[in-house]
Write a protein that holds these residues in place. Structure first.
Motif, PDB file in Angstrom:
ATOM      1  N   THR A 189      36.949  28.309  62.445  1.00  0.00           N
ATOM      2  CA  THR A 189      37.588  29.040  63.242  1.00  0.00           C
ATOM      3  C   THR A 189      35.360  29.912  63.784  1.00  0.00           C
ATOM      4  O   THR A 189      34.739  29.133  64.409  1.00  0.00           O
TER       5      THR A 189
ATOM      6  N   VAL B 158      38.776  35.573  69.563  1.00  0.00           N
ATOM      7  CA  VAL B 158      39.011  34.408  67.725  1.00  0.00           C
ATOM      8  C   VAL B 158      37.948  34.266  67.164  1.00  0.00           C
ATOM      9  O   VAL B 158      37.695  33.710  65.825  1.00  0.00           O
ATOM     10  N   SER B 159      36.613  34.184  67.860  1.00  0.00           N
ATOM     11  CA  SER B 159      35.320  34.252  66.771  1.00  0.00           C
ATOM     12  C   SER B 159      34.334  34.941  67.182  1.00  0.00           C
ATOM     13  O   SER B 159      33.318  35.013  66.431  1.00  0.00           O
TER      14      SER B 159
ATOM     15  N   ASN C 281      42.330  31.136  59.157  1.00  0.00           N
ATOM     16  CA  ASN C 281      41.569  30.145  59.819  1.00  0.00           C
ATOM     17  C   ASN C 281      40.384  30.624  60.749  1.00  0.00           C
ATOM     18  O   ASN C 281      40.277  30.181  61.533  1.00  0.00           O
ATOM     19  N   ASP C 282      41.054  32.668  60.832  1.00  0.00           N
ATOM     20  CA  ASP C 282      39.356  32.725  61.356  1.00  0.00           C
ATOM     21  C   ASP C 282      38.151  32.183  60.295  1.00  0.00           C
ATOM     22  O   ASP C 282      37.077  32.072  61.506  1.00  0.00           O
TER      23      ASP C 282
ATOM     24  N   SER D 280      33.289  26.539  62.985  1.00  0.00           N
ATOM     25  CA  SER D 280      33.076  25.818  64.186  1.00  0.00           C
ATOM     26  C   SER D 280      31.770  26.217  64.930  1.00  0.00           C
ATOM     27  O   SER D 280      32.027  25.217  65.700  1.00  0.00           O
ATOM     28  N   GLN D 281      31.679  27.507  65.487  1.00  0.00           N
ATOM     29  CA  GLN D 281      30.261  27.416  66.232  1.00  0.00           C
ATOM     30  C   GLN D 281      29.480  26.839  65.790  1.00  0.00           C
ATOM     31  O   GLN D 281      28.730  26.973  64.829  1.00  0.00           O
TER      32      GLN D 281
END
Length: 399
Positions: free
Chosen positions: A213, A231-232, A209-210, A216-217
């Motif tokens: 994330t 988180v990112s 998940n890390d 996704s940036q």
């Protein structure tokens, strides 16, 4: 013939202000007390030793055109490639032509003079990218064609007890808890005492998940200090892994004296390169994507990186992965099998992810301190629990 890295970057840069700092040569910014714990004055002076500076300068070069190195996940190396990697590091440690030895001299760069530029801002990624190239070039002085593998720590994260991973067996990085007495780096000394680890007592490894994330940036400001949320924030996630390993790895001033440091940072660099590939697919040029808000002045684009002639802005240049190295993709489950392309990894099809083979509870016999790691069969066991604890002060992340 190999070319100078700086000259090639100069020829490819498009920023008009880039020439402002061309006069900067191999000068390291003044040392400072990054934390309450720091090395002694003699260690600081060593970083300015002419023998060290002359050797460091020789490491700034590009390989011939078309000779890209291939960095693989640590478990995807052949046995010979893995032994060559270990040997190159041990030979640097034994080479005292640069005091106290070439491995420690390079390790000192991470904290004595350049840590303000290397941490706490967007130059975190570029600085460590250059640092890995210098370390890899140093390794190649000892063993031709060796490359730094990367450690995908999400593979260990898939275990209930990561200490049991064969990563911490004598075949790979050696002892997980306490003084490293097994494996290729057994009984190593560092300026901070015997090399040791305390795996799993604090923080955590990265998980899928890390990575999702981060990917996704959109721009580098979304994944780096001082702008990115936790988180990112790739630096903060990387900090957790440092503390998870413990002892030398948990502190900025000592982390680079553990060889595990380099394969950990190669994975961070791998993720950044994946992010840059994603940017290109979105129509963003990663070689021009540097934040306006950077926090510390040492992260300004035209500040000296503290590594040779290079400026901070040089760290985002495409030349590193265009001319020096590329990454082999992360291990994945091989269809119609229970493997991930390595005898040291298996596929957990229930989660569709690769996990390492694990060791039994009987401590394997330590390898001899001389010669390459001996090929042995992996050890097997059911997974156990994990304890928690506190590694104390002066750790990555300041808490």
């Amino acid at each position: 013939m190999a070319k100078n890295i700086t000259k090639s970057i100069l020829s490819t840069m498009t920023m008009p202000r880039f020439t402002v700092c061309l006069a900067i040569w191999l000068m390291l910014i003044p040392s400072y007390d990054i934390y309450a714990q720091q090395t002694n004055v003699n260690s600081m002076n060593r970083s300015l030793d002419p023998r060290f500076l002359n050797w460091l300068n020789s490491l700034f070069y590009l390989p011939p055109e078309g000779e890209l190195r291939v960095r693989k996940e640590y478990r995807m190396l052949t046995d010979q490639e893995r032994n060559n990697f270990h040997d190159s590091i041990r030979l640097l440690k034994r080479d005292t032509s640069v005091p106290p030895n070439k491995f420690d001299a390079l390790a000192s760069l991470h904290h004595l003079n350049t840590a303000l530029s290397a941490h706490g801002g967007p130059n975190f990624l570029g600085w460590h990218r250059v640092y890995l190239v210098l370390f890899e070039n140093a390794m190649r002085e000892k063993v031709a064609n060796v490359t730094i593998p990367y450690w995908d720590n999400t593979i260990e994260e898939g275990l209930q007890n990561p200490r049991q991973s064969t990563l911490f067996s004598p075949l790979f990085m050696g002892t997980a808890n306490g003084q490293v007495t097994q494996g290729p780096f057994s009984f190593w000394s560092t300026p901070f005492g015997p090399l040791g680890r305390d795996v799993g007592n604090d923080r955590r490894l990265m998980n899928p998940n890390d990575i999702s994330t981060i990917m996704s940036q959109t721009i580098i400001a979304d994944i780096t200090n001082p702008n990115a949320p936790d988180v990112s924030n790739i630096e903060e996630l990387h900090n957790d892994v440092h503390v998870f390993i413990g002892q030398q790895m948990s502190r900025i001033e000592s982390a680079s004296y553990d060889p595990l440091f380099y394969i950990h940072h190669a994975f961070i660099d791998y993720l950044w390169e994946d992010f840059r590939t994603s940017q290109r697919m979105r129509g963003i040029d990663p070689a021009r994507d540097y934040p306006r808000i950077v926090g510390e002045q040492t992260h300004q684009p035209l500040a000296s990186m503290g590594l040779g002639r290079l400026l901070v802005i040089d760290g985002i240049n495409d030349i590193f992965t265009r001319r020096i190295y590329r990454y082999e993709r992360r291990p994945t489950c091989v269809p119609n099998s229970n493997t991930c392309g390595s005898q040291y990894l298996r596929c957990d099809w229930s989660r569709q992810r690769c996990v390492p083979l694990i060791m039994n509870s009987n401590t394997p016999t330590a390898l001899a301190m001389t010669g390459p790691a001996v090929q042995r069969l992996p050890w097997w066991s059911r997974q156990g629990g994990i304890t928690t604890g506190n590694t104390g002060q002066f750790v990555f992340g300041f808490n």
